[in-house]
Design a protein around this motif. Structure first.
Motif, short mmCIF file in Angstrom:
data_model
loop_
_atom_site.label_atom_id
_atom_site.label_comp_id
_atom_site.label_asym_id
_atom_site.label_seq_id
_atom_site.Cartn_x
_atom_site.Cartn_y
_atom_site.Cartn_z
N ALA A 163 0.96 -1.22 0.06
CA ALA A 163 0.13 -0.10 0.10
C ALA A 163 1.02 1.36 -0.13
O ALA A 163 0.59 2.19 -0.70
CB ALA A 163 -0.99 -0.09 1.17
N ILE A 164 1.99 1.16 0.73
CA ILE A 164 2.89 2.41 0.74
C ILE A 164 3.47 2.50 -0.73
O ILE A 164 3.68 3.83 -0.89
CB ILE A 164 4.02 2.29 1.88
CG1 ILE A 164 3.49 2.34 3.36
CG2 ILE A 164 5.19 3.13 1.73
CD1 ILE A 164 4.40 1.89 4.49
N ALA A 165 4.05 1.47 -1.22
CA ALA A 165 4.73 1.56 -2.59
C ALA A 165 3.63 2.18 -3.66
O ALA A 165 3.82 3.12 -4.41
CB ALA A 165 4.98 0.33 -2.90
N ALA A 166 2.19 1.79 -3.49
CA ALA A 166 1.25 2.31 -4.48
C ALA A 166 0.83 3.61 -4.30
O ALA A 166 0.87 4.38 -5.27
CB ALA A 166 -0.28 1.42 -4.11
N ALA A 167 0.92 4.12 -2.83
CA ALA A 167 0.70 5.44 -2.70
C ALA A 167 1.59 6.18 -3.22
O ALA A 167 1.56 7.34 -3.64
CB ALA A 167 0.42 5.72 -1.15
N ALA A 168 3.01 6.03 -2.84
CA ALA A 168 4.21 6.72 -3.57
C ALA A 168 4.11 6.86 -5.21
O ALA A 168 4.31 7.86 -5.77
CB ALA A 168 5.39 6.17 -3.21
N ALA A 169 3.71 5.67 -5.84
CA ALA A 169 3.82 5.67 -7.38
C ALA A 169 2.57 6.47 -7.73
O ALA A 169 2.62 7.28 -8.52
CB ALA A 169 3.68 4.23 -7.71
N ARG A 170 1.40 6.65 -6.91
CA ARG A 170 0.37 7.40 -7.44
C ARG A 170 0.64 8.88 -7.15
O ARG A 170 0.46 9.69 -8.03
CB ARG A 170 -1.00 7.00 -6.55
CG ARG A 170 -2.21 8.08 -6.89
CD ARG A 170 -3.46 7.68 -5.88
NE ARG A 170 -4.32 8.61 -5.97
CZ ARG A 170 -5.25 8.76 -5.04
NH1 ARG A 170 -5.47 7.75 -4.04
NH2 ARG A 170 -6.41 9.68 -5.26
N ALA A 171 1.12 9.17 -6.03
CA ALA A 171 1.74 10.74 -5.97
C ALA A 171 2.74 11.03 -6.82
O ALA A 171 2.54 12.07 -7.39
CB ALA A 171 2.49 10.86 -4.52
#
Length: 234
Positions: A208-216
């Motif tokens: 989830a952290i990786a996905a949030a970083a990629a989305r940002a």
């Protein structure tokens, strides 16, 4: 009072000087602001965007004036690596010591967020400062998303559109040092664009952290691209 000792709201030790500077920068860059209404007023956030090509301190002062200068939003603290040469320069060092910068560590960031202050992060750092214009290059850097997860703070992607054109010429002076020309930034028109807040990912959830970083990263790049699209002739 040093920048990392500033309690509560962001108190500029040389308040009059920095307010005067912020007003001068507003006249120089003639900024427009898009999407500020998306930024929460009742809680701190993690601002994250591309590092402009240049010193960055002037842009930070201007962004502070435009985002929380009216007192409607929590002030932000800029995360930065310590001990770099620009920080020891007479003028730049003075600004760094007086605009509330804090060490680029998770502990310092989470402490600021716990006090009700937002944090400002430029994940790309030097690779973006020395890289192509308007290109987000975070390369898997997810520290800001981990900070957001630990503190339970939303991530707000933003873009300083136009900032990469202030100093069009970079003269390398060794491996880590650059001379930006002209030394005084060009009066390019800046656009400060904010994306919709990204909810904090669950703490400890790597996916989830990786996905949030990629989305940002994706949204920060889209905010830069939206300026170029808006200026293309139809």
């Amino acid at each position: 009072m040093r920048g990392d000792d500033v309690p509560g709201r962001w108190r500029w030790r040389r308040g009059r000087a920095l307010v005067t500077l912020a007003r001068a920068l507003r006249a120089w860059f003639r900024p427009t602001v898009w999407g500020l209404e998306r930024v929460p007023q009742d809680r701190p956030v993690v601002y994250v965007g591309k590092h402009p090509r240049g010193w960055l301190y002037l842009e930070t002062v201007l962004m502070g004036w435009l985002t929380f200068g009216d007192g409607r939003r929590p002030p932000f603290r800029t995360l930065e690596a310590r001990g770099t040469l620009p920080q020891r320069a007479p003028g730049l060092g003075w600004m760094r010591r007086n605009v509330g910068a804090i060490p680029a560590t998770s502990a310092a960031a989470c402490a600021a967020l716990a006090r009700g202050e937002s944090v400002l992060v430029f994940p790309g750092g030097a690779r973006e400062a020395r890289g192509p214009t308007d290109r987000v290059r975070w390369g898997g850097r997810r520290g800001f998303a981990r900070i957001a997860a630990e503190a339970g703070a939303p991530i707000v992607p933003f873009a300083m559109a136009g900032a990469d054109r202030q100093h069009p010429v970079r003269v390398p002076l060794g491996r880590r040092l650059s001379l930006w020309l002209p030394p005084v930034p060009l009066p390019v028109r800046l656009e400060l664009r904010f994306g919709a807040p990204i909810p904090p990912p669950p703490a400890g959830d790597r996916a989830a952290i990786a996905a949030a970083a990629a989305r940002a990263a994706h949204e920060a790049q889209a905010l830069l691209a939206s300026r170029r699209s808006a200026r293309r002739p139809r």
